[in-house]
Design a protein around this motif. Structure first.
Motif, PDB file in Angstrom:
ATOM      1  N   THR A 530       0.865  -1.177   0.000  1.00  0.00           N
ATOM      2  CA  THR A 530       0.000   0.000   0.000  1.00  0.00           C
ATOM      3  C   THR A 530       0.901   1.226   0.000  1.00  0.00           C
ATOM      4  OG1 THR A 530      -0.111   0.040   2.428  1.00  0.00           O
ATOM      5  CG2 THR A 530      -1.827  -1.213   1.262  1.00  0.00           C
ATOM      6  N   GLU A 531       0.318   2.409  -0.161  1.00  0.00           N
ATOM      7  CA  GLU A 531       1.121   3.634  -0.213  1.00  0.00           C
ATOM      8  C   GLU A 531       1.853   3.889   1.101  1.00  0.00           C
ATOM      9  OE1 GLU A 531      -1.244   6.900  -1.438  1.00  0.00           O
ATOM     10  OE2 GLU A 531      -1.622   6.123  -3.456  1.00  0.00           O
ATOM     11  N   ASP A 532       1.229   3.531   2.204  1.00  0.00           N
ATOM     12  CA  ASP A 532       1.860   3.753   3.509  1.00  0.00           C
ATOM     13  C   ASP A 532       2.362   2.442   4.115  1.00  0.00           C
ATOM     14  OD1 ASP A 532      -0.637   2.685   3.843  1.00  0.00           O
ATOM     15  OD2 ASP A 532      -1.195   3.942   5.555  1.00  0.00           O
ATOM     16  N   ASP A 533       2.853   1.565   3.275  1.00  0.00           N
ATOM     17  CA  ASP A 533       3.309   0.248   3.711  1.00  0.00           C
ATOM     18  C   ASP A 533       4.539   0.381   4.612  1.00  0.00           C
ATOM     19  OD1 ASP A 533       3.845  -2.391   4.064  1.00  0.00           O
ATOM     20  OD2 ASP A 533       4.355  -2.808   1.978  1.00  0.00           O
ATOM     21  N   SER A 534       4.377  -0.035   5.871  1.00  0.00           N
ATOM     22  CA  SER A 534       5.483   0.074   6.833  1.00  0.00           C
ATOM     23  C   SER A 534       6.409  -1.133   6.793  1.00  0.00           C
ATOM     24  CB  SER A 534       4.926   0.232   8.253  1.00  0.00           C
ATOM     25  OG  SER A 534       4.113  -0.886   8.593  1.00  0.00           O
TER      26      SER A 534
END
Length: 641
Positions: A530-534
């Motif tokens: 995802t765009e904010d994949d941690s």
């Protein structure tokens, strides 16, 4: 159903013994006085086409020391392979070179035994008493072994012992927490015939004490609902049709009943799991002039029954695998050989959670290879192409090279492509299964040196390997709005180093062996989910950066002592690497005394595991036992008077 299977098994054993007894007498009457060498081409792909690969063999004496334990315990104590287990006797899977549990191929005499439903093998269901040889091939070898051979391959072998006469072996092992293993093996070997009957039973209560870290003050508690019971039989028959041909039939049946304990964050558990399998393997191998061949047919039937009274779940899953394969090797020159083969698989899986309840697949694989060797150089090229009904796997090549500039030094390298087909659960689970999944695939590279030299009459061996393995289309189950589903959304890059050093020294009555191994494995997610994949760039969960072991064995006359120590570095339990389990070290000590007399052989063995009572977890909230003991008595009466 179980009674019928037991009756069938007894009938099969009795009929086989009667047949072999009569046939053995005929052979004994017609045999001449000279001895014939056994035709051994069962593991041709492993032994002849491994140039550039790192292969670690577990010696026969070590295997005998672990015949009352599972293969997961053997690997944990002797190899720097990461074995992920919940509790003793519970599910145990492996991680080779930073890959997942489904990326290890496991072959029993060339027959793949990973489950087609989840693509994994439970190593706790593989007893050490049923194998004669264990080889670990590290790195991707898709061209040799097909789907799943991404991180490594475990090759289990049973070997005939012709001209061995009538032999028996009895093993009685008692241990802490209700451990009791019984093993009985009877073998008979003539010039052209070898048969073996191996019956075993293993059980344990696993009621060890531990500190419950999920409660205030970490009170001491006793493990509940963690018992297991297992029994099995392995029947092997080998026949030399001629000096150049061998026929083999092997049958392996096993029943396992396990209680599944609760985690420390749960109150209690009533879940149980019963595993049962039947495996039948027939092979015909031989050689003539510059050709040798192997024809093999195998069948496997596996059943798993999961029950949980608390949640009202009763799930029965069944899988069937039929495999037919043919392999031909041609040696036109001493320095040149060619290999060709074909394999067909018919696989079915049945569980009520699948669409239509039952799913069937057929797979066809073509493989070939070329090997060229000279005095200083050995090289090989292998190719494999597999065809399936739901999408073709990629063309899989392997190129391996070994260079011997001096007698004491070998420089090796390998480039290989490997793949893993989606499992039945990935494709057909309801809800969530995704029939549009692509096979995982990627390239692995490695280069290494291996040195063998004598110094002050001490044999030394040093090995160092650098590897890199990048896998695309990694299949990941992720949560949706109402249920979990799998997608090809991940790219994983595993790289690292593997090194080992061993020394052997022998005197008239004394022998000494010291072996140390260390693996550093960096395995990270290289693709945004995802765009904010941690999780991007972070170490995969339950994949330690550091893993090592040290083994020390000393023998004097009939007395022996073995010390083993295993180190596992910190392992992360969340994809963002915020939570982790601490590093831990466990130590094991064993003493054995052998008595070899005219009428029999006796071996007494006492072992202390986790000697320093290390408090550790391999899986979060799943405690492992502290210090525990085992006592083994092995008797081998000499029946060849």
């Amino acid at each position: 159903m179980n009674n019928l299977r037991v009756k069938f098994l007894v009938c099969l054993i009795c009929c086989t013994v009667v047949y072999l007894k009569g046939y053995g007498q005929q052979i004994a009457e017609s045999d001449s006085t000279y001895l014939l060498d056994a035709v051994i081409v069962e593991a041709r792909r492993l032994k002849d086409y491994d140039a550039g690969a790192q292969v670690i063999s577990i010696d026969s004496s070590t295997i005998k020391n672990f015949e009352a334990m599972s293969l997961s315990e053997m690997l944990t104590q002797t190899m720097p392979v990461y074995v992920k287990t919940y509790n003793p006797g519970s599910l145990a899977t492996t991680s080779f070179r930073g890959m997942g549990a489904g990326h290890t191929a496991v072959l029993w005499n060339g027959f793949p035994i990973q489950s087609p439903m989840n693509g994994q093998i439970d190593f706790s269901l593989l007893p050490g008493s049923i194998v004669d040889a264990v080889n670990l091939q590290l790195g991707g070898e898709g061209a040799l072994w097909g789907s799943g051979a991404v991180g490594g391959t475990v090759y289990l072998e049973n070997l005939p012992k012709y001209n061995s006469g009538l032999q028996a072996r009895i093993n009685q092992t008692l241990g802490s927490f209700g451990k009791h293993f019984q093993g009985y093996k009877l073998t008979y070997g003539k010039k052209k015939l070898y048969t073996s009957l191996n019956v075993y039973r293993d059980k344990a209560n696993n009621n060890f004490t531990f500190n419950n870290k999920a409660k205030a003050g970490s009170p001491e508690e006793k493990m509940q609902h963690a018992a297991f019971s297992e029994w099995g039989v392995l029947l092997e028959n080998y026949l030399k049709i001629s000096a150049y041909q061998q026929f083999a039939i092997r049958y392996w049946h096993q029943d396992t009943e396990r209680e599944i304990p609760a985690t420390l964050t749960e109150g209690s558990s009533s879940a149980t799991q019963d595993d049962q399998f039947n495996r039948l393997l027939l092979s015909w191998s031989g050689n003539l002039n510059s050709l040798d061949w192997k024809l093999q047919s195998g069948f496997s039937l596996e059943e798993l029954l999961y029950e949980n009274d608390a949640s009202g779940i009763e799930s029965l899953s069944k899988s069937k695998v039929f495999i037919q394969e043919a392999e031909l090797n041609w040696y036109p020159l001493d320095q040149l050989s060619f290999q060709g083969g074909v394999q067909h698989q018919y696989v079915s899986g049945t569980v009520e959670d699948y669409e239509a309840g039952k799913q069937i697949q057929q797979r066809l694989a073509l493989l070939g290879g070329v090997k060229f060797n000279t005095l200083f150089l050995e090289s090989r090229i292998n190719l494999r192409k597999e065809f399936t009904e739901f999408g073709n796997a990629p063309l899989v090549p392997t190129f391996g090279l070994e260079l011997n500039p001096w007698n004491f030094l070998t420089v090796s390298g390998k480039i290989a492509r490997s793949y893993r087909l989606p499992t039945f659960n990935d494709l057909y689970w309801k809800p969530g299964g995704n029939p549009d999944l692509l096979p995982e695939s990627g390239w692995s590279k490695e280069v290494g040196i291996n040195s063998n030299f004598n110094l002050l009459n001490i044999k030394n061996q040093f090995q160092f390997t650098i590897f890199s393995n990048k896998i695309d289309n990694w299949i990941l189950w992720q949560p949706g709005s109402t249920y979990w589903y799998p997608q090809n959304i991940k790219q994983v890059w595993a790289r690292g180093i593997e090194t080992s050093y061993s020394l052997d020294k022998k005197w008239k009555k004394t022998s000494l062996n010291i072996t140390a191994r260390y693996h550093y494995t960096k395995s990270t997610n290289e693709k945004h989910q995802t765009e904010d994949d941690s999780s991007l760039g972070k170490q995969l969960i339950y994949t330690p950066l550091h893993k090592g072991n040290l083994n020390f064995t000393y023998n004097y006359n009939d007395f022996g002592i073995t010390w083993s120590q295993q180190f596992t570095g910190k392992t992360f339990t969340t994809t963002d690497n915020d939570d982790s389990l601490p590093a831990f070290t466990t130590s094991n000590l064993s003493f054995q005394y052998k008595v070899d007399k005219k009428y029999g052989y006796l071996n007494l063995r006492i072992s202390a595991n986790n000697l320093f009572d290390e408090d550790y977890e391999i899986i979060a909230w799943r405690p492992m036992p502290g210090r525990n003991y085992q006592f083994s008595l092995i008797i081998s009466p000499k029946l060849n008077f």
